[in-house]
Enzyme design. Sequence first.
Site, PDB file in Angstrom:
ATOM      1  N   ASN A 186      -0.525  61.351 -91.811  1.00 10.86           N
ATOM      2  CA  ASN A 186       1.071  61.352 -91.521  1.00 10.86           C
ATOM      3  C   ASN A 186       1.567  59.934 -91.974  1.00 10.86           C
ATOM      4  O   ASN A 186       1.222  58.999 -91.306  1.00 10.86           O
ATOM      5  CB  ASN A 186       1.131  61.818 -90.090  1.00 10.86           C
ATOM      6  N   TRP A 187       2.244  59.996 -93.183  1.00 10.47           N
ATOM      7  CA  TRP A 187       2.489  58.711 -93.653  1.00 10.47           C
ATOM      8  C   TRP A 187       3.605  58.186 -93.007  1.00 10.47           C
ATOM      9  O   TRP A 187       4.112  57.157 -93.452  1.00 10.47           O
ATOM     10  CB  TRP A 187       2.658  58.886 -95.215  1.00 10.47           C
ATOM     11  N   LYS A 188       4.273  58.910 -92.222  1.00  4.10           N
ATOM     12  CA  LYS A 188       5.593  58.523 -91.483  1.00  4.10           C
ATOM     13  C   LYS A 188       6.699  58.014 -92.392  1.00  4.10           C
ATOM     14  O   LYS A 188       6.637  58.464 -93.389  1.00  4.10           O
ATOM     15  CB  LYS A 188       5.222  57.497 -90.422  1.00  4.10           C
ATOM     16  N   GLU A 215       7.219  60.819 -81.885  1.00  2.00           N
ATOM     17  CA  GLU A 215       8.342  59.900 -82.450  1.00  2.00           C
ATOM     18  C   GLU A 215       9.652  60.816 -82.586  1.00  2.00           C
ATOM     19  O   GLU A 215      10.626  60.122 -82.445  1.00  2.00           O
ATOM     20  CB  GLU A 215       8.002  59.370 -83.612  1.00  2.00           C
ATOM     21  N   GLY A 254      -0.439  53.904 -83.049  1.00  2.00           N
ATOM     22  CA  GLY A 254      -0.083  52.667 -83.545  1.00  2.00           C
ATOM     23  C   GLY A 254      -0.611  51.501 -82.541  1.00  2.00           C
ATOM     24  O   GLY A 254       0.124  50.416 -83.009  1.00  2.00           O
ATOM     25  N   SER A 269      -4.663  56.171 -83.396  1.00  2.00           N
ATOM     26  CA  SER A 269      -5.493  55.016 -83.664  1.00  2.00           C
ATOM     27  C   SER A 269      -6.646  55.471 -84.191  1.00  2.00           C
ATOM     28  O   SER A 269      -7.661  54.646 -83.967  1.00  2.00           O
ATOM     29  CB  SER A 269      -5.524  53.849 -82.725  1.00  2.00           C
ATOM     30  N   GLY A 281      -2.258  58.235 -88.773  1.00  2.00           N
ATOM     31  CA  GLY A 281      -1.166  57.604 -89.134  1.00  2.00           C
ATOM     32  C   GLY A 281      -1.398  56.318 -89.988  1.00  2.00           C
ATOM     33  O   GLY A 281      -1.661  56.402 -91.208  1.00  2.00           O
ATOM     34  N   GLY A 282      -1.726  55.222 -89.359  1.00  2.00           N
ATOM     35  CA  GLY A 282      -1.805  54.094 -90.092  1.00  2.00           C
ATOM     36  C   GLY A 282      -2.789  53.990 -91.279  1.00  2.00           C
ATOM     37  O   GLY A 282      -2.653  53.681 -92.405  1.00  2.00           O
TER      38      GLY A 282
END
Length: 258
Positions: free
Chosen positions: A12-14, A100, A176, A216, A237-238
């Site tokens: 998920n590159w957000k 989010e 995150g 994470s 994510g990150g």
Amino acid sequence: MTTTRRPIVAGNWKMNTTVPEATVLAAAVRKAVDGVHGVEVVVCPPAVSLVPVHAVLDGSDVGLGAQDAYFEATGAHTGEVSVEMLASAGATYVIAGHSERRARFGDTDDWVSRKVRAILSGRLVPIMCVGETLDEHDAGQTDAVVTRQVRAGMAGIGAHEALGVVVAYEPVWAIGTGRPATPEGANETCGTIRAVVADLFGAAVAEAIRIQYGGSVTPANATSLFAQPHIDGALVGGASLVAANFGAVVSAAAARHG
Ligand code: 13P
């Protein structure tokens, strides 16, 4: 326990990457996961990059997902994107109910349910996110929260459709923060989710449905997370913004289930 569930790792590159950056990252991901077998791999770039990323991924096994969809088909919904539009851009997966969106953009349990149904109606795969906040976690409400979210999010769908849903357990406090859930803790809650699915749709669906962990996830912790019986992959994510890290998470899933 041996499982026949095919693991699924999604990035998920957000709200990261411009269009040129997204195509570069997608090409790097394609290369990083080339030759890894037994894992469903998905990238979810921002909506504006779906079309060019689809072109970059053409001919590869990397799937394309969107980060959200609106549940109406067409009409006066300024700024929103429908499932049909996402499908026409090449997406085959859509994230629904990310925390989010629930926290900042007003997605309710009811909206998540409508989105899941719209995604299924469009013959795409929903990645339905659930997870408790830190306050709820500290108050011992984790099971109650995810149970409510799973029941609400899957309301109105049949057992056959439920099989096509991917559930992502993402504790909000782990997203995150560099502070993931413990493998055992994540597994326990994914087990709770599987029990709710069994209650709703029967044991066979519960045994087959895929449940990801998110929050994470990194190459350093992926192996121990994927060693858990109820964890069938990750929503990343990150770490998904660096192709080598994402590729390492995918390889960890392949090693566990391959
Ligand atoms: P991080 O991997 O950055 O914690 O994000 C998890 C997430 O929210 C994926 O949807």
